[in-house]
Write a protein that holds these residues in place. Structure first.
Motif, PDB file in Angstrom:
ATOM      1  N   GLU A  55       8.330 -12.336 -18.143  1.00  6.28           N
ATOM      2  CA  GLU A  55       6.944 -13.198 -18.333  1.00  6.28           C
ATOM      3  C   GLU A  55       5.152 -12.309 -18.877  1.00  6.28           C
ATOM      4  O   GLU A  55       5.120 -12.747 -18.914  1.00  6.28           O
ATOM      5  CB  GLU A  55       6.295 -13.970 -16.888  1.00  6.28           C
TER       6      GLU A  55
ATOM      7  N   LYS B 200      -1.251 -12.603 -14.180  1.00  7.55           N
ATOM      8  CA  LYS B 200      -0.940 -12.552 -15.028  1.00  7.55           C
ATOM      9  C   LYS B 200      -2.237 -13.746 -16.249  1.00  7.55           C
ATOM     10  O   LYS B 200      -1.746 -12.868 -17.542  1.00  7.55           O
ATOM     11  CB  LYS B 200       0.335 -13.635 -15.182  1.00  7.55           C
ATOM     12  N   SER B 201      -2.554 -13.557 -15.777  1.00  2.43           N
ATOM     13  CA  SER B 201      -4.489 -14.398 -16.588  1.00  2.43           C
ATOM     14  C   SER B 201      -5.248 -14.017 -17.066  1.00  2.43           C
ATOM     15  O   SER B 201      -5.190 -13.604 -17.895  1.00  2.43           O
ATOM     16  CB  SER B 201      -4.698 -15.427 -15.914  1.00  2.43           C
TER      17      SER B 201
ATOM     18  N   LEU C 283       6.815  -9.019 -12.903  1.00  4.62           N
ATOM     19  CA  LEU C 283       6.973  -9.607 -14.220  1.00  4.62           C
ATOM     20  C   LEU C 283       7.377  -9.740 -15.644  1.00  4.62           C
ATOM     21  O   LEU C 283       8.223 -10.475 -16.052  1.00  4.62           O
ATOM     22  CB  LEU C 283       5.339 -10.690 -14.518  1.00  4.62           C
TER      23      LEU C 283
ATOM     24  N   ARG D 220      -0.460 -12.087  -8.244  1.00  2.00           N
ATOM     25  CA  ARG D 220       0.543 -12.234  -9.517  1.00  2.00           C
ATOM     26  C   ARG D 220      -0.465 -12.578 -10.766  1.00  2.00           C
ATOM     27  O   ARG D 220       0.090 -12.878 -12.068  1.00  2.00           O
ATOM     28  CB  ARG D 220       1.782 -12.574  -9.467  1.00  2.00           C
ATOM     29  N   GLU D 221      -0.341 -14.236 -10.250  1.00  2.50           N
ATOM     30  CA  GLU D 221      -1.335 -14.943 -11.012  1.00  2.50           C
ATOM     31  C   GLU D 221      -2.781 -14.967 -11.854  1.00  2.50           C
ATOM     32  O   GLU D 221      -2.489 -14.969 -13.138  1.00  2.50           O
ATOM     33  CB  GLU D 221      -1.226 -16.521 -10.500  1.00  2.50           C
ATOM     34  N   CYS D 222      -2.817 -13.870 -11.248  1.00  2.50           N
ATOM     35  CA  CYS D 222      -4.176 -13.517 -11.718  1.00  2.50           C
ATOM     36  C   CYS D 222      -4.184 -12.236 -12.928  1.00  2.50           C
ATOM     37  O   CYS D 222      -4.714 -12.184 -13.855  1.00  2.50           O
ATOM     38  CB  CYS D 222      -5.289 -12.817 -10.242  1.00  2.50           C
TER      39      CYS D 222
ATOM     40  N   ASN E  32       3.889  -5.358  -9.203  1.00  2.00           N
ATOM     41  CA  ASN E  32       3.695  -7.406  -9.834  1.00  2.00           C
ATOM     42  C   ASN E  32       4.080  -6.958 -11.578  1.00  2.00           C
ATOM     43  O   ASN E  32       5.087  -7.248 -12.126  1.00  2.00           O
ATOM     44  CB  ASN E  32       2.053  -8.036  -9.796  1.00  2.00           C
TER      45      ASN E  32
ATOM     46  N   TYR F 125       5.423 -17.970  -4.443  1.00  2.00           N
ATOM     47  CA  TYR F 125       3.586 -18.354  -5.425  1.00  2.00           C
ATOM     48  C   TYR F 125       2.641 -17.087  -4.855  1.00  2.00           C
ATOM     49  O   TYR F 125       2.925 -16.314  -3.244  1.00  2.00           O
ATOM     50  CB  TYR F 125       3.465 -19.277  -5.272  1.00  2.00           C
ATOM     51  N   SER F 126       2.214 -16.098  -5.756  1.00  2.00           N
ATOM     52  CA  SER F 126       1.510 -15.119  -5.071  1.00  2.00           C
ATOM     53  C   SER F 126       0.406 -15.198  -6.161  1.00  2.00           C
ATOM     54  O   SER F 126       0.338 -15.372  -7.545  1.00  2.00           O
ATOM     55  CB  SER F 126       2.105 -13.436  -5.573  1.00  2.00           C
ATOM     56  N   ARG F 127      -0.707 -15.790  -5.632  1.00  2.00           N
ATOM     57  CA  ARG F 127      -2.233 -15.458  -6.264  1.00  2.00           C
ATOM     58  C   ARG F 127      -3.050 -14.278  -6.757  1.00  2.00           C
ATOM     59  O   ARG F 127      -3.191 -13.992  -8.647  1.00  2.00           O
ATOM     60  CB  ARG F 127      -3.367 -15.728  -5.279  1.00  2.00           C
TER      61      ARG F 127
END
Length: 127
Positions: free
Chosen positions: A57, A14-15, A52, A10-12, A48, A6-8
């Protein structure tokens, strides 16, 4: 295959992409993600984005200029304006027919497609 850590960051990324429909460039993504992660590097953003994309994704859209990115991965086409270089989504009722038609002319297995239309957007036509 090992599980992806998990990577914060990478999630940021994508968001941020999910919140946009203008297909931002890596530089635009970097500038915006840097607000939440001041120490993030442009290289990390690029890595990232590549990951993705490889995971399916997000979509990378290659244009005449810098690559653009789209987190809305449902089947749809894109329109590129030759005047303002805007990149817009085109959602048609059924795009599966494109794969079916291509399959008729191809002996391999069609698994998907990417379509880009070119012309002048309505905003530029009204100038």
């Amino acid at each position: 295959m090992t599980a992806l850590k998990y990577s914060r960051q990478r999630e940021c990324i994508k968001s941020f992409l999910l919140s946009r429909y203008d297909h931002p460039t890596a530089d635009t993504i970097y500038i915006n993600v840097k607000k939440e992660f001041p120490n993030i590097s442009l290289g990390t953003v690029y890595r990232n984005l590549a990951l993705l994309t490889d995971l399916g994704e997000i979509i990378k859209i290659t244009t005449d200029g810098p690559d653009r990115f789209d987190a809305h991965v449902e089947p749809h086409s894109h329109f590129i304006c030759r005047k303002c270089h805007g990149l817009l989504d085109i959602h048609m009722e059924n795009e599966d027919f494109i794969n079916a038609e291509a399959q008729k002319a191809f002996t391999g297995r069609i698994e998907g497609h990417s379509v880009q239309y070119y012309g002048v957007c309505s905003d530029c036509m009204n100038l």
